[in-house]
Design a protein around this motif. Structure first.
Motif, PDB file in Angstrom:
ATOM      1  N   ALA A 145       0.831  -1.203   0.000  1.00  9.76           N
ATOM      2  CA  ALA A 145       0.000   0.000   0.000  1.00  9.76           C
ATOM      3  C   ALA A 145       0.869   1.259   0.000  1.00  9.76           C
ATOM      4  CB  ALA A 145      -0.932  -0.007   1.206  1.00  9.76           C
ATOM      5  N   LEU A 146       1.964   1.229   0.774  1.00  7.65           N
ATOM      6  CA  LEU A 146       2.835   2.408   0.835  1.00  7.65           C
ATOM      7  C   LEU A 146       3.466   2.703  -0.530  1.00  7.65           C
ATOM      8  CD1 LEU A 146       4.766   2.032   4.201  1.00  7.65           C
ATOM      9  CD2 LEU A 146       2.999   3.701   3.630  1.00  7.65           C
ATOM     10  N   VAL A 147       3.865   1.646  -1.228  1.00  5.37           N
ATOM     11  CA  VAL A 147       4.483   1.826  -2.545  1.00  5.37           C
ATOM     12  C   VAL A 147       3.445   2.300  -3.554  1.00  5.37           C
ATOM     13  CG1 VAL A 147       5.611   0.615  -4.453  1.00  5.37           C
ATOM     14  CG2 VAL A 147       6.292   0.130  -2.106  1.00  5.37           C
ATOM     15  N   VAL A 184       0.001   4.142  10.306  1.00  7.64           N
ATOM     16  CA  VAL A 184       0.256   5.518  10.745  1.00  7.64           C
ATOM     17  C   VAL A 184       0.562   6.413   9.539  1.00  7.64           C
ATOM     18  CG1 VAL A 184       1.887   6.981  12.005  1.00  7.64           C
ATOM     19  CG2 VAL A 184       1.002   4.887  13.064  1.00  7.64           C
ATOM     20  N   LEU A 185       1.434   5.932   8.633  1.00  2.00           N
ATOM     21  CA  LEU A 185       1.815   6.754   7.484  1.00  2.00           C
ATOM     22  C   LEU A 185       0.628   7.018   6.552  1.00  2.00           C
ATOM     23  CD1 LEU A 185       5.314   5.242   6.589  1.00  2.00           C
ATOM     24  CD2 LEU A 185       4.859   7.543   7.457  1.00  2.00           C
ATOM     25  N   LEU A 186      -0.160   5.977   6.285  1.00  2.00           N
ATOM     26  CA  LEU A 186      -1.305   6.161   5.386  1.00  2.00           C
ATOM     27  C   LEU A 186      -2.371   7.031   6.050  1.00  2.00           C
ATOM     28  CD1 LEU A 186      -1.549   2.585   3.861  1.00  2.00           C
ATOM     29  CD2 LEU A 186      -0.710   4.655   2.744  1.00  2.00           C
ATOM     30  N   GLY A 187      -2.519   6.875   7.366  1.00  2.00           N
ATOM     31  CA  GLY A 187      -3.446   7.740   8.099  1.00  2.00           C
ATOM     32  C   GLY A 187      -3.002   9.187   8.009  1.00  2.00           C
ATOM     33  N   GLY A 188      -1.692   9.394   8.188  1.00  2.00           N
ATOM     34  CA  GLY A 188      -1.149  10.748   8.094  1.00  2.00           C
ATOM     35  C   GLY A 188      -1.373  11.330   6.714  1.00  2.00           C
ATOM     36  N   LEU A 189      -1.194  10.501   5.689  1.00  2.00           N
ATOM     37  CA  LEU A 189      -1.401  10.964   4.313  1.00  2.00           C
ATOM     38  C   LEU A 189      -2.855  11.374   4.100  1.00  2.00           C
ATOM     39  CD1 LEU A 189      -0.136  11.195   1.425  1.00  2.00           C
ATOM     40  CD2 LEU A 189      -1.074   8.922   0.992  1.00  2.00           C
ATOM     41  N   THR A 239      -7.431  17.528   5.064  1.00  2.00           N
ATOM     42  CA  THR A 239      -7.662  18.660   5.971  1.00  2.00           C
ATOM     43  C   THR A 239      -6.720  19.839   5.759  1.00  2.00           C
ATOM     44  OG1 THR A 239      -6.197  17.785   7.659  1.00  2.00           O
ATOM     45  CG2 THR A 239      -8.491  17.104   7.789  1.00  2.00           C
ATOM     46  N   THR A 240      -5.695  19.695   4.959  1.00  2.00           N
ATOM     47  CA  THR A 240      -4.788  20.835   4.810  1.00  2.00           C
ATOM     48  C   THR A 240      -4.986  21.506   3.451  1.00  2.00           C
ATOM     49  OG1 THR A 240      -2.992  19.609   3.780  1.00  2.00           O
ATOM     50  CG2 THR A 240      -3.046  19.620   6.187  1.00  2.00           C
ATOM     51  N   LYS A 241      -4.561  22.751   3.398  1.00  2.00           N
ATOM     52  CA  LYS A 241      -4.662  23.511   2.158  1.00  2.00           C
ATOM     53  C   LYS A 241      -3.829  22.842   1.064  1.00  2.00           C
ATOM     54  CE  LYS A 241      -5.352  28.441   1.746  1.00  2.00           C
ATOM     55  NZ  LYS A 241      -4.887  29.777   2.073  1.00  2.00           N
ATOM     56  N   PHE A 242      -2.659  22.331   1.459  1.00  2.00           N
ATOM     57  CA  PHE A 242      -1.812  21.626   0.498  1.00  2.00           C
ATOM     58  C   PHE A 242      -2.545  20.401  -0.053  1.00  2.00           C
ATOM     59  CE2 PHE A 242       1.039  17.887   0.130  1.00  2.00           C
ATOM     60  CZ  PHE A 242       1.615  18.216  -1.082  1.00  2.00           C
ATOM     61  N   GLY A 243      -3.230  19.685   0.842  1.00  2.00           N
ATOM     62  CA  GLY A 243      -3.965  18.493   0.421  1.00  2.00           C
ATOM     63  C   GLY A 243      -5.071  18.825  -0.562  1.00  2.00           C
ATOM     64  N   TRP A 244      -5.825  19.899  -0.278  1.00  2.00           N
ATOM     65  CA  TRP A 244      -6.889  20.298  -1.203  1.00  2.00           C
ATOM     66  C   TRP A 244      -6.285  20.686  -2.546  1.00  2.00           C
ATOM     67  CZ3 TRP A 244      -9.154  24.255   2.778  1.00  2.00           C
ATOM     68  CH2 TRP A 244      -9.774  23.545   3.811  1.00  2.00           C
ATOM     69  N   ALA A 245      -5.166  21.416  -2.484  1.00  2.00           N
ATOM     70  CA  ALA A 245      -4.554  21.888  -3.722  1.00  2.00           C
ATOM     71  C   ALA A 245      -4.073  20.698  -4.544  1.00  2.00           C
ATOM     72  CB  ALA A 245      -3.394  22.828  -3.408  1.00  2.00           C
ATOM     73  N   LEU A 246      -3.501  19.712  -3.855  1.00  2.00           N
ATOM     74  CA  LEU A 246      -3.008  18.540  -4.565  1.00  2.00           C
ATOM     75  C   LEU A 246      -4.159  17.795  -5.245  1.00  2.00           C
ATOM     76  CD1 LEU A 246      -0.180  16.323  -3.366  1.00  2.00           C
ATOM     77  CD2 LEU A 246      -2.209  15.222  -4.235  1.00  2.00           C
ATOM     78  N   ARG A 247      -5.249  17.623  -4.514  1.00  2.00           N
ATOM     79  CA  ARG A 247      -6.404  16.933  -5.112  1.00  2.00           C
ATOM     80  C   ARG A 247      -7.000  17.776  -6.235  1.00  2.00           C
ATOM     81  NH1 ARG A 247      -9.603  16.741  -0.104  1.00  2.00           N
ATOM     82  NH2 ARG A 247     -11.321  15.879  -1.293  1.00  2.00           N
ATOM     83  N   LEU A 289       7.453   8.037   0.461  1.00  2.00           N
ATOM     84  CA  LEU A 289       6.658   6.886   0.920  1.00  2.00           C
ATOM     85  C   LEU A 289       7.258   5.577   0.420  1.00  2.00           C
ATOM     86  CD1 LEU A 289       3.011   8.216   0.456  1.00  2.00           C
ATOM     87  CD2 LEU A 289       4.061   7.547   2.616  1.00  2.00           C
ATOM     88  N   ALA A 290       7.758   5.586  -0.839  1.00  2.00           N
ATOM     89  CA  ALA A 290       8.416   4.379  -1.365  1.00  2.00           C
ATOM     90  C   ALA A 290       9.682   4.097  -0.553  1.00  2.00           C
ATOM     91  CB  ALA A 290       8.743   4.557  -2.844  1.00  2.00           C
ATOM     92  N   GLY A 291      10.432   5.154  -0.237  1.00  2.00           N
ATOM     93  CA  GLY A 291      11.642   5.001   0.573  1.00  2.00           C
ATOM     94  C   GLY A 291      11.314   4.460   1.951  1.00  2.00           C
TER      95      GLY A 291
END
Lengths: 288, 233
Positions: A19-21, A149-154, A160-168, A198-200
């Protein structure tokens, strides 16, 4: 019964790493419409970085993990700034360049560390937990927990963040995103860093469990593309769901038959899904 | 407020806009023209989505034709694109908030957000839904709300009445008037000349990438050619 539980835990771990990859691969396809064939090599570099900084330089596993994320994120940034950005107008350019990066990273790893390496990364979580009478190595449980934890954080980042909205927004409608003042270049850069990182992270998480080799990214990337097609191209939720389904399926068939049968069965599963739902599990039919 | 000087835009070797010179003052103004006349291209050039091949665009007296789309939003131009282009899988709430992407004054952003919710109660009710679940009219309202969230001085609206029922077109006209009443200028681009001309003070007709007629909107409603070609009476 023991065998079943053991296989279940192995499935969960394979799902977590996959999933992370895969989520990073789907992210880059969504934002930049690039299939990054070098994504498996970022996973490989993550494993090597975890060994080099954690074991060889003696920094310990945590340092190795952080270094793996940073090194791969930097490679991601490099790919965006020096390769993808320059090839924007060329429809085949980014695709071919990712194959170039794949070969360069593979060769570099073979050159620096040898082809038949026996590099060992020690997990800080030595020993095994006893679950229902079965010994489950702690590190396997750690991989599962870390991926959650990582996928939850993603998810939190994207929702919820402005960066996240912009990315979507960029993934959904590039021109409309530009009209809101979103810089496509800046978002692509951060998306590449995130995806590669995330791959790393996946590489560093798996380093104590798998055999580290310059070619360890190959089976991963093939799996990742199968999973992405299964999940619906560009859909992150679909990618995660498909990673879990595919990895569980694959692990069970490998355990009860063998891994060759599992590979064939995995491809059959993909074909079956494509016949029933051509856009993948959570993909949307593209408008032309 | 906005001035185009000898503006030309090419797609490859094909010219979409030839040598257009136009000035619009504050208020509501419009450019009318049929499908393919180059109206959307003109809008895209103003907001920096396409680079003009020659000529210049002046906003409040300063050239903006070489600025990035981001810098143009910062200068105070918001663009409601043709066909709405709301973000389908962002919620209504996220679509509105992303309109204020470059703004840092969170108190004022909150005020604008609440204002839009009171003007468009339908949007407020659907705050948590994805934009692709809205009707066409609601999506158009969302696209306008998103543009207003940028706190623009000038709002470019590309065919806001397209695909809307007559009732919705009336509602849209009221919204455009209220935007202008708040001191924002509006540049409308429309095939639906009737509504656009009745809202506007100045108007221009764009035909095959060139300005063919220019004048007061009120006079244009009586112009024989405009009546036949764009109003249909």
């Amino acid at each position: 019964m023991q065998f079943l539980i053991e296989t279940l835990i192995n499935s969960a771990m394979a799902s977590a790493a996959s999933a992370l990859v895969v989520v990073g691969l789907a992210l880059i396809f969504g934002v930049m419409r690039i299939e990054n064939f070098a994504h498996g090599e970022l996973y490989m570099v993550g494993a090597y970085a975890a060994w080099y900084f954690g074991t060889s330089l003696g920094g310990g596993y945590a340092v190795g993990f952080v270094a793996a994320v940073m090194v791969t994120a930097m490679i991601g940034v490099f790919m965006e700034v020096f390769l993808f950005r320059r090839l924007k107008e060329n429809p085949m350019g980014p695709l071919i360049v990712t194959i170039g990066v794949l070969l360069v990273l593979q060769t570099a790893a073979a050159w620096l560390f040898g082809v038949n390496s026996n590099l060992l990364v020690d997990s800080p979580f030595a020993g095994a937990a006893s679950i229902a009478g079965i010994n489950v190595p702690w590190h396997r449980l750690f991989v599962i927990g870390a991926a959650i934890v990582l996928l939850g954080g993603l998810t939190v980042l994207l929702r919820t963040t402005k960066f996240g909205w912009a990315l979507r927004a960029v993934a959904q409608d590039k021109d409309a995103a530009r009209l809101q003042g979103i810089s496509i270049g800046a978002i692509s850069l951060l998306a590449m860093a995130l995806s590669a990182g995330l791959a790393g992270a996946a590489g560093a998480l798996m380093a104590p469990i798998v055999r580290i080799s310059p070619y360890m990214g190959q089976p991963i990337i093939i799996t990742a593309f199968i999973v992405i097609i299964l999940g619906g191209i560009g859909s992150l939720e679909g990618a995660i769901l498909a990673a879990i389904i595919y990895s569980t399926f694959f692990t069970f068939i490998s355990a009860y038959f063998d891994s060759t049968v599992a590979s064939i069965a995995g491809l059959c599963l993909m074909l079956l899904v494509l016949v029933v739902k051509p856009s993948g599990l959570m993909g949307k039919a593209q408008k032309v | 407020m906005i001035e185009l000087r000898n503006l030309a835009v090419h797609y490859g070797r094909v010219a979409a806009v030839h040598d257009v010179s136009l000035t619009f003052e504050h208020g509501i103004n419009c450019i009318i023209g049929s499908n393919g006349a180059g109206k959307s291209t003109l809008m895209r050039a103003i907001s920096g989505l396409v680079r003009p091949s020659s000529g210049s665009i002046l906003f409040e007296g300063e050239p903006i034709e070489n600025l990035s789309a981001k810098a143009i939003v910062e200068r105070g131009i918001a663009h409601v694109p043709e066909g709405r282009h709301v973000f389908p899988e962002l919620t209504v709430d996220e679509n509105l908030k992303i309109g204020a992407y470059l703004r840092r004054d969170s108190a004022a952003v909150k005020r604008d957000y609440d204002k839009i919710c009171s003007v468009f109660p339908r949007l407020a009710e659907r705050r948590k839904q994805f934009a692709n679940t809205l009707s066409g009219g609601e999506q158009q309202m969302l696209a306008i709300g998103r543009a207003i969230m940028a706190a623009p001085k000038l709002v470019l609206m590309d065919e806001p009445s397209m695909g809307l029922s007559p009732v919705m077109v009336g509602a849209m006209a009221e919204v455009i008037k209220s935007i202008n009443a708040e001191g924002k200028s509006v540049l409308l681009v429309e095939q639906n000349a009737n509504v656009a001309l009745s809202l506007s003070s100045d108007a221009a007709v764009l035909e095959q990438g060139r300005i063919s007629l220019r004048g007061k909107a009120a006079d244009m409603k009586d112009d024989e050619h405009v009546r036949v070609a764009y109003i249909g009476v």
